[in-house]
Design an enzyme around this catalytic site. Structure first.
Site, PDB file in Angstrom:
ATOM      1  N   ALA A 153      24.546  51.877  37.416  1.00 24.86           N
ATOM      2  CA  ALA A 153      26.177  51.564  36.523  1.00 24.86           C
ATOM      3  C   ALA A 153      26.513  51.839  35.651  1.00 24.86           C
ATOM      4  O   ALA A 153      26.982  52.409  34.841  1.00 24.86           O
ATOM      5  CB  ALA A 153      25.925  50.384  36.362  1.00 24.86           C
ATOM      6  N   GLU A 155      45.063  44.842  36.940  1.00 21.63           N
ATOM      7  CA  GLU A 155      45.166  45.349  37.943  1.00 21.63           C
ATOM      8  C   GLU A 155      45.489  44.119  38.638  1.00 21.63           C
ATOM      9  O   GLU A 155      46.267  44.403  40.691  1.00 21.63           O
ATOM     10  CB  GLU A 155      44.056  46.802  38.678  1.00 21.63           C
ATOM     11  CG  GLU A 155      44.466  47.502  39.973  1.00 21.63           C
ATOM     12  CD  GLU A 155      43.344  48.367  40.267  1.00 21.63           C
ATOM     13  OE1 GLU A 155      42.406  48.815  39.094  1.00 21.63           O
ATOM     14  OE2 GLU A 155      43.445  48.728  41.742  1.00 21.63           O
ATOM     15  N   GLU A 193      37.056  39.216  49.419  1.00 19.10           N
ATOM     16  CA  GLU A 193      35.697  38.860  49.501  1.00 19.10           C
ATOM     17  C   GLU A 193      34.706  39.136  48.290  1.00 19.10           C
ATOM     18  O   GLU A 193      34.179  38.086  47.783  1.00 19.10           O
ATOM     19  CB  GLU A 193      34.563  39.291  50.322  1.00 19.10           C
ATOM     20  CG  GLU A 193      34.693  39.126  52.350  1.00 19.10           C
ATOM     21  CD  GLU A 193      36.384  39.919  52.523  1.00 19.10           C
ATOM     22  OE1 GLU A 193      36.880  40.919  52.788  1.00 19.10           O
ATOM     23  OE2 GLU A 193      36.887  39.720  53.268  1.00 19.10           O
ATOM     24  N   ALA A 220      40.290  58.147  40.413  1.00 16.66           N
ATOM     25  CA  ALA A 220      39.301  58.160  41.301  1.00 16.66           C
ATOM     26  C   ALA A 220      37.994  57.382  41.593  1.00 16.66           C
ATOM     27  O   ALA A 220      37.613  58.196  41.036  1.00 16.66           O
ATOM     28  CB  ALA A 220      39.055  59.119  42.125  1.00 16.66           C
ATOM     29  N   GLU A 252      34.783  56.261  47.454  1.00 15.70           N
ATOM     30  CA  GLU A 252      34.630  57.643  47.983  1.00 15.70           C
ATOM     31  C   GLU A 252      34.738  57.281  49.694  1.00 15.70           C
ATOM     32  O   GLU A 252      34.830  56.375  49.668  1.00 15.70           O
ATOM     33  CB  GLU A 252      32.751  57.997  47.416  1.00 15.70           C
ATOM     34  CG  GLU A 252      33.131  58.764  45.888  1.00 15.70           C
ATOM     35  CD  GLU A 252      32.151  58.428  44.931  1.00 15.70           C
ATOM     36  OE1 GLU A 252      30.653  58.523  45.819  1.00 15.70           O
ATOM     37  OE2 GLU A 252      31.958  58.810  44.007  1.00 15.70           O
TER      38      GLU A 252
END
Ligand SMILES: Cc1cc2nc3c(=O)[nH]c(=O)nc-3n(C[C@H](O)[C@H](O)[C@H](O)COP(=O)(O)OP(=O)(O)OC[C@H]3O[C@@H](n4cnc5c(N)ncnc54)[C@H](O)[C@@H]3O)c2cc1C
Length: 379
Positions: A180, A244, A369, A126, A129
């Protein structure tokens, strides 16, 4: 008349036969119903685990098959070819499991990975958001230490496997004052008080796959649930995202190849003005263009697969193949659908499902993008 693939060995092809047999028996007959249900039953996960289809890339000591990423690619390709997009195996096996393998401690690896491999637990990650997706540094979910516990608060959305999930890797700020550097990955079990699954979201495609909202309201977990080091979550995400993105490229090419086959068969069979539509020069040229583009895509993605299996696929190249292949996929599927006429718009035809399902490839795992930003930064 195509360039032979050299990336797979006999062991991969033998495994492909197992995967195909599993799909024919356990997925194909039920997928239409799962599309109506918006979810795949848990039983399928356990059966896939039993057949060795899950966590192929994870070492045997942790319950996986100890194989290279090419075995995972076989599963991804076979599911993609038939547009069997319901089972969220690729996210569970090839996106979530590597985080636990690479950043988990020995106890986490031994307790979580074997259960994932057997399909006993389903997992999710997850990040996104309601207020932030591309800009991951902007996540608002917090995981703050209070005494001996970490307390998670926030909301996530668009989470694949969200309804089925027993365990979620939550991207949260352990230091909300940092960008970060304040981000950590926190394991949250679905039965923790305060963790709630929201709506199973209705989507344009991937209809059999559950995609959810998740809510965290004072969810308490032990500090040992932090995956790897606190504050290193963003770095871990950047390290794992190339795989991924390659998964998207691998699926995109498999879908394009399948779409070309369906369209060749359809246009040879369908007649208009007294002859097969495959005989019209427009059809022949369109199919020639698609066949050429798909061949170029195949060679490119196979080279990326080889590089990744050797641990050499870099971040910009992974981004390049992701945006380029998913954009090409959109154009190819549009052309193939057009050649099906009105039947191409009908859900019972795989080209319609492919068209709908493939649209997300340009968005998730980093949008086109954002991929171009990554490529541009590397030049
Ligand atoms: C079916 C589905 C499954 C998903 N599964 C998961 C999952 O399992 N886990 C998870 O965490 N997330 C998941 N996602 C979320 C997905 O990763 C995000 O939707 C995606 O990263 C884009 O974020 P966003 O939707 O907030 O769009 P935004 O970030 O709001 O972007 C909107 C538009 O603005 C553009 N944009 C943003 N920033 C820039 C920039 N700097 N320069 C140029 N253009 C920019 C984007 O490219 C896009 O076109 C899923 C989404 C879907 C639809």
């Amino acid at each position: 008349m195509s360039i032979p693939r050299t990336v797979f060995q006999e062991e991969h092809e033998a495994f492909r036969r197992t995967v195909k047999a599993f799909i024919d028996k356990e997925i194909a007959p039920y997928h239409a119903q799962w599309e109506k249900d918006g979810i795949v039953p848990r039983d399928v996960w356990r059966k896939a685990g039993g057949e060795g289809l899950l966590l192929t890339g994870i070492p045997e000591e942790y319950g996986g098959s100890g194989a290279d990423f090419l075995m995972s690619a076989v599963v991804i390709e076979e599911l993609a070819k038939g547009i069997w997009s319901g089972p969220g195996f690729r996210l569970h096996s090839d996106i979530v499991a590597p985080y636990i393998l690479h950043y988990g401690n020995e106890e986490q690896k031994r307790s979580i990975l074997p259960r994932m491999a057997r399909g006993e637990i389903v997992t999710a990650i997850a990040m996104t958001e309601p207020g932030t997706g591309s800009d991951l540094q902007g996540v608002k979910t917090t995981a703050v230490r209070k005494g001996n516990e970490i307390v998670v608060n926030g909301q996530k959305t668009f989470i694949t496997n969200g309804q089925n999930a027993d365990l979620v890797i939550v991207v949260a700020k352990t230091d909300p004052n940092e960008g970060a550097k304040g981000i950590s990955l926190v394991l949250v079990e679905a039965d923790r008080p305060g963790f709630r699954k929201g709506r199973n979201l209705e989507k344009l495609g991937l209809k059999a796959q559950d995609t959810s909202e998740l809510f965290f309201d004072d969810v308490r977990v032990p500090p040992s649930n932090v995956l790897g080091e606190e504050g290193q979550g963003f770095k871990y995400l950047m390290q794992e995202l190339p795989q991924e993105r390659l998964i998207v490229g691998v699926a995109a090419v498999a879908i394009m190849e399948a779409a070309l086959e369906w369209t060749l068969a359809y246009t040879r069979d369908r007649k208009a003005f007294g002859r097969p539509i495959a005989d019209f020069q427009n059809t022949r040229f369109k199919l020639a263009e698609v066949a050429t583009e798909v061949q170029v895509a195949r060679v490119f993605v196979d080279r990326c697969l080889e590089l990744h299996a050797a641990g050499k696929l870099d971040v910009p190249t992974a981004a390049m193949q992701k945006w380029w292949l998913s954009e090409l996929e959109g154009r190819v599927l549009d052309t193939c659908l057009q050649l099906h006429g009105g039947y191409g718009f009908m859900w019972e035809y795989p080209i319609a499902r492919a068209y709908a399902d493939a649209r997300i490839h340009r968005i998730f795992a980093g949008t086109t993008e954002i991929m171009k930003e990554i490529v541009a930064r590397s030049l």
